[in-house]
Each structure stands twice: as structure tokens, then as C-alpha cells.
Design an enzyme around this catalytic site. Structure first.
Site, PDB file in Angstrom:
ATOM      1  N   ALA A  46      23.411   1.516   3.169  1.00  0.00           N
ATOM      2  CA  ALA A  46      24.776   1.015   3.036  1.00  0.00           C
ATOM      3  C   ALA A  46      24.730  -0.509   3.064  1.00  0.00           C
ATOM      4  O   ALA A  46      23.930  -1.102   3.781  1.00  0.00           O
ATOM      5  CB  ALA A  46      25.662   1.543   4.165  1.00  0.00           C
ATOM      6  N   VAL A 104      16.129   3.348   5.866  1.00  0.00           N
ATOM      7  CA  VAL A 104      17.417   3.878   6.308  1.00  0.00           C
ATOM      8  C   VAL A 104      18.573   2.969   5.870  1.00  0.00           C
ATOM      9  O   VAL A 104      19.719   3.297   6.077  1.00  0.00           O
ATOM     10  CB  VAL A 104      17.471   4.051   7.844  1.00  0.00           C
ATOM     11  CG1 VAL A 104      16.428   5.047   8.283  1.00  0.00           C
ATOM     12  CG2 VAL A 104      17.287   2.729   8.560  1.00  0.00           C
ATOM     13  N   SER A 162       0.838  -1.195   0.000  1.00  0.00           N
ATOM     14  CA  SER A 162       0.000   0.000   0.000  1.00  0.00           C
ATOM     15  C   SER A 162       0.871   1.241   0.000  1.00  0.00           C
ATOM     16  O   SER A 162       1.827   1.340   0.778  1.00  0.00           O
ATOM     17  CB  SER A 162      -0.914   0.021   1.230  1.00  0.00           C
ATOM     18  OG  SER A 162      -1.594   1.259   1.317  1.00  0.00           O
ATOM     19  N   THR A 186      24.143  -4.588   7.804  1.00  0.00           N
ATOM     20  CA  THR A 186      23.741  -5.978   7.554  1.00  0.00           C
ATOM     21  C   THR A 186      22.259  -6.141   7.242  1.00  0.00           C
ATOM     22  O   THR A 186      21.824  -7.243   6.911  1.00  0.00           O
ATOM     23  CB  THR A 186      24.079  -6.846   8.783  1.00  0.00           C
ATOM     24  OG1 THR A 186      23.541  -6.236   9.965  1.00  0.00           O
ATOM     25  CG2 THR A 186      25.583  -7.000   8.933  1.00  0.00           C
ATOM     26  N   LYS A 201      31.238   1.692  -1.791  1.00  0.00           N
ATOM     27  CA  LYS A 201      31.603   1.574  -0.379  1.00  0.00           C
ATOM     28  C   LYS A 201      32.762   0.592  -0.248  1.00  0.00           C
ATOM     29  O   LYS A 201      32.633  -0.597  -0.556  1.00  0.00           O
ATOM     30  CB  LYS A 201      30.405   1.087   0.449  1.00  0.00           C
ATOM     31  CG  LYS A 201      30.748   0.900   1.924  1.00  0.00           C
ATOM     32  CD  LYS A 201      29.565   0.355   2.701  1.00  0.00           C
ATOM     33  CE  LYS A 201      29.963   0.034   4.137  1.00  0.00           C
ATOM     34  NZ  LYS A 201      28.877  -0.619   4.884  1.00  0.00           N
TER      35      LYS A 201
END
Length: 496
Positions: A50, A47, A39, A342, A78
Site C-alpha cells: 500500500a 509486505v 541474488s 510510508t 487507494k
């Protein structure tokens, strides 16, 4: 319940939902139908910007070209995370995706370096790490070399919302059905307790054989309906709040994440092509929300682009990631703070685990037990690595850091620290996400200095040891003059 799996229903979109849809349809499209329900009215945390190197394998498995990915998600490279103020204020170290030097026979390189240090050598371990040298020089380009000493593992920073959009287009193009709607009711079989249907606010009823819960921390199926339970790890990892805010991009795009410790938590800075990702993770027992927000906003490198996003969480894991015919993927399966990036990897590994253990003629207890065993071990190993950063600190400026230094830690982690401190030896546990080089960098960076080194390091004379280290440093530095600046690499690739 020996019912063949013909249809998978994914509850929730975002990164977890669309990564699940994309890989499952790509790999198993001829076997199952996939429908994803999401939805637009439900916000995303978003967030997780990375990642760690296995994300490259995920994109390759889908057939997404790196240039397309970098361009579409406004990504940057990175090479490492820079940890600042973690051992003591004013000091920093890198955890890179590379490794220092090159192992010789049965002896890891760092034992030769430790011996040299004992003889008076002043070099840093990171002087022999190509990832570090490129990160500090703000340079990047893939290196094609048969010399393992020149391997340079890398990952990405990217806009998680743009990645979800990219995967949605990909998934729908290969046959995933997307349904817009809010789920109001979940129907279960009266005898087995298996989820059979979800009813939407529109009145539509959608049935399936296997359900994937990507509903985030709401855990709509795995917890709200099946009451699976949760293992709380906040006694080891007391941070329970986060605040995120984007800001204007900087003039230079650094090829590493910054993690900056404060008196009751830490702040991230993630450089993207079009903006910076910023946030603070903190303990609500030590900071008020206003104090944390002020800490974050007063430490931005550039102008904020929106109002802060406030997030509450409880570190831990779902007691079962797979319960009955529901599999929790993403934040519905548990939460580990993004200190080592992670979150997205846990989504990826959960999907791959499901593919490997996919039920053939029906769901059975053996498959479920193995899936849950592997998930539990993965969460615990990452948990230990994150605890390591907090526990072996030498800060005296706040009760937060003193408590973490003095707390009782998991026996699995205590054994690893004690072994390294006494002997300099590190052994990677089976299937541990983090290599020996990762544990080595964090322990040394946090001030855990071994009392000894491996006796094989004494096999070289002092002169030969000096020559070996000098040559290794020369090898590691050799590509630097030919590698472009990170921003130049991004411009070249995204223009293709």
C-alpha cells in the site's frame, strides 16, 4: 575524498534496489554507470503493498503509464485507510488522502464545521470529503475539475514483487547492469574507510565510487561493515513482529486499506486485483507467535494462498542514512511499521534526496550532513504521526493499549495534540509528509475533540453557516452518480 562519482553500485534488488536503479539511471544516466547486485537466493519481505499519493509522481518521472502500471502490478486504487477498533473496539474512522470541505480565506473548513457542531449540527466531517464518499460507495475515476473542492488525491495497492519486476525490466532497458550473486566480502580503503569493492561468492570483484545499500534489514554495508549505529524507538512503538499471508481476492475490490486493531497490535487488509494482502503487526511482549498467527488466520476474509511469512523488526532509524560513501535506502535505513503505508515512500524520498544532493566532483561532508539532517527529520515526523494513532486511544481491554495511552511521547507530538485540543488549530511542520487534513482526521477519529474553534468561523450568520455546509455537501456529492465502480474502472483501464 575528492574523487568524481563515475559508478554507483546498488547492493540488493527488491523494491528499494530497483526503484533506486530506475530513477537514478533515468535522471543521471549520462553522468554515472549503475550496476545492481542481487541474488535470487535471498528472500524478500515484500509486505509493502500500500502506498501514498507521491508514488504517482515517481511513476510519471519514469514515464510509466498508469494503465501499464495497474495492469503489470495487479494494482488497485487507494483512496484512504479505514481504522477500525483504534479508539475503542467496535468503532471506526477513515484517514483519506482528501480533505473535508474547502478552506475559506485564512480559516480552515473544519473550524466552520466545529462551530456548527457546537450549534447542534449532527453531520460528520467526512460527509464533506469526496475521497470518503467514493470509498464508502466503492467507486473511483479521476476527476478533472478546476474546482479545488473536487480534487481527489489517490495512491495504489500493488504487488511489490511485480513492481520490482516491472522496474527491473525498465532499468535494464535503459542501461542498468544487473549482476546475479551473493556478496561474501566487502573491501574498504585502509585510510578513508570508504567502501571500494564487493567480492561475490563466484569470486567476481565489483568496484564502485558510491554504494547504495538496499540489502534490507541485514544492512550489509551501512551496519555490518560501517557499524553506523541505530536509534531504537521501540519505547514509543513497541510492536516488533509481523506475520504476512496472501489470500484469495474478494468479489469486490475495495478502494481503501483496512487497519483493524487487536488487543496487542493491528491487522492489515489490502485488496489487489488478483489477491488480498493480509498481515498482523504485534508486540511479542503481549502476543506469542502462535497467538498472533491464530489471530491473523482466523480473521481472514478469504482462503489463505500460502503459509504465513514471519518477520522480526525493531522500530527506529539508522543514525546516519549516508555514512562515508554508502547510502542506506529502504529497510537498511530504518523501519517504521506500515501503519500509514510510508515504507515505499521513504525509498522514493531517499532517492530523490540523493539526486538533489548528488556530489559533483566528489563526496563532501556538507552534502552528507544535509542529507542526514533531512532524512532524520522525515523519519521523526512520520514516527510522531504513527505514535499519535496509538497514544490517543481510549481502549481499556489490554495492558498494551493502557501503556501506550499513558506513555511519555515526543515533545513535538505533545505540542501538536495540545494545540489542537485547546484551539482546533493544526500547523504543518516544514516538509512534513502529512498534511493538516491527515492530522485532523486521525485526531478527530481517535477522539481528540477541540475545546474551541477559530474566531473567523463566527463571521457567518447561523443561517449562512447552515447554507454553506449544505452547499458544500451537495458539491462533494455531485460527481458520485457519474463515477464508475472501482472494479469497472480497473477493468476499463487495464484493457487499454
Amino acid at each position: 575524498m575528492n574523487k568524481p562519482i563515475k559508478k554507483i553500485v546498488i547492493v540488493g534488488g527488491g523494491t528499494a534496489g530497483w526503484m533506486s536503479a530506475a530513477l537514478l539511471k533515468k535522471v543521471m544516466g549520462s553522468i554515472v554507470d549503475i550496476e545492481l547486485i542481487e541474488s535470487e537466493d535471498i528472500g524478500r519481505i515484500g509486505v509493502g503493498e500500500a502506498t501514498i499519493p507521491p508514488i504517482r509522481h515517481f511513476n510519471q518521472a519514469l514515464g510509466i503509464a498508469e494503465a501499464d502500471f495497474l495492469r503489470e502490478t495487479k494494482a488497485s486504487i487507494k483512496l484512504a485507510i479505514k481504522f477500525e477498533n483504534w479508539r475503542v473496539p467496535g468503532e471506526g474512522y477513515f484517514h483519506t488522502f482528501g480533505s473535508a470541505g474547502k478552506n475559506i480565506g485564512f480559516c480552515a473548513f473544519h473550524h466552520f464545521w466545529l462551530r456548527a457542531k457546537a450549534l447542534g449540527d449532527k453531520s460528520s466531517l467526512w460527509d464533506y470529503d469526496l475521497n470518503y464518499l467514493c470509498a464508502e460507495s466503492n467507486k473511483f475515476a479521476p476527476i478533472n475539475s478546476k474546482d479545488s473542492a473536487l480534487e481527489m488525491q489517490y495512491a495504489y495497492h500493488f504487488d511489490a514483487s511485480l513492481y520490482a519486476e516491472l522496474l527491473r525490466k525498465f532499468s535494464e532497458n535503459i542501461g542498468v547492469k544487473r549482476t546475479e550473486g551473493l556478496i561474501e566480502q566487502v573491501g574498504v580503503h585502509p585510510d578513508s574507510g570508504y567502501v571500494e569493492t564487493v567480492r561475490l561468492k563466484s569470486g567476481a570483484v565489483i568496484g564502485g565510487d558510491l554504494f547504495i545499500d538496499c540489502s534490507g534489514m541485514r544492512a550489509l554495508l551501512i551496519q555490518q561493515k560501517l557499524a553506523t549505529g541505530y536509534e531504537d524507538w521501540s519505547h514509543w512503538l513497541p510492536c516488533d513482529r509481523a506475520i504476512a499471508v496472501p489470500s484469495e481476492r474478494l468479489k469486490e475490490t475495495l478502494p481503501y486499506t483496512r487497519s483493524i486493531a487487536h488487543s496487542a497490535g493491528w491487522q492489515w487488509r489490502i485488496p489487489l486485483q488478483h489477491r488480498n494482502g493480509n498481515g498482523i503487526v504485534y508486540s511479542s511482549n503481549h502476543y506469542s507467535q502462535d497467538e498472533a498467527a491464530n489471530m491473523l488466520l482466523s480473521n481472514l476474509d478469504s482462503k489463505a494462498l500460502s503459509e504465513p511469512n514471519f518477520i522480526s523488526f525493531r522500530t527506529g532509524r539508522r543514525l546516519k542514512q549516508w555514512n562515508k560513501n554508502v547510502i542506506a535506502i529502504g529497510l537498511s535505513s530504518g523501519f517504521l511499521e506500515p501503519l500509514e503505508s510510508t515504507s515505499i515512500h521513504l525509498i522514493q524520498s531517499a532517492i530523490v534526496r540523493l539526486v538533489k544532493l548528488f556530489p559533483h566532483e566528489g563526496i563532501d561532508a556538507v552534502n552528507i550532513a544535509e542529507y542526514n539532517k533531512q532524512s532524520k527529520l522525515e523519519f521523526e515526523q512520520i514516527r510522531d504521526f504513527i505514535i499519535l494513532h496509538y497514544h490517543v486511544n481510549e481502549r481499556t481491554d489490554s495492558q498494551f493499549w493502557r501503556d501506550l495511552r499513558n506513555m511519555e511521547i515526543p515533545a513535538s507530538l505533545a505540542q501538536k495534540i495540545n494545540l489542537f485540543r485547546a484551539t482546533g488549530k493544526i500547523f504543518r511542520e516544514q516538509d512534513d509528509l502529512f498534511l493538516e487534513s491527515s492530522w485532523l482526521q486521525v485526531m478527530l477519529g481517535q477522539g481528540v475533540i477541540p475545546c474551541d474553534y477559530h474566531p473567523l468561523a463566527n463571521g457567518l450568520s447561523e443561517a449562512d453557516l447552515t447554507d454553506m455546509l449544505r452547499n458544500m455537501k451537495k458539491i462533494k456529492n455531485s460527481p458520485l452518480e457519474h463515477i464508475p465502480l472501482h472494479d469497472e474502472f480497473l477493468r476499463q483501464v487495464c484493457a487499454r
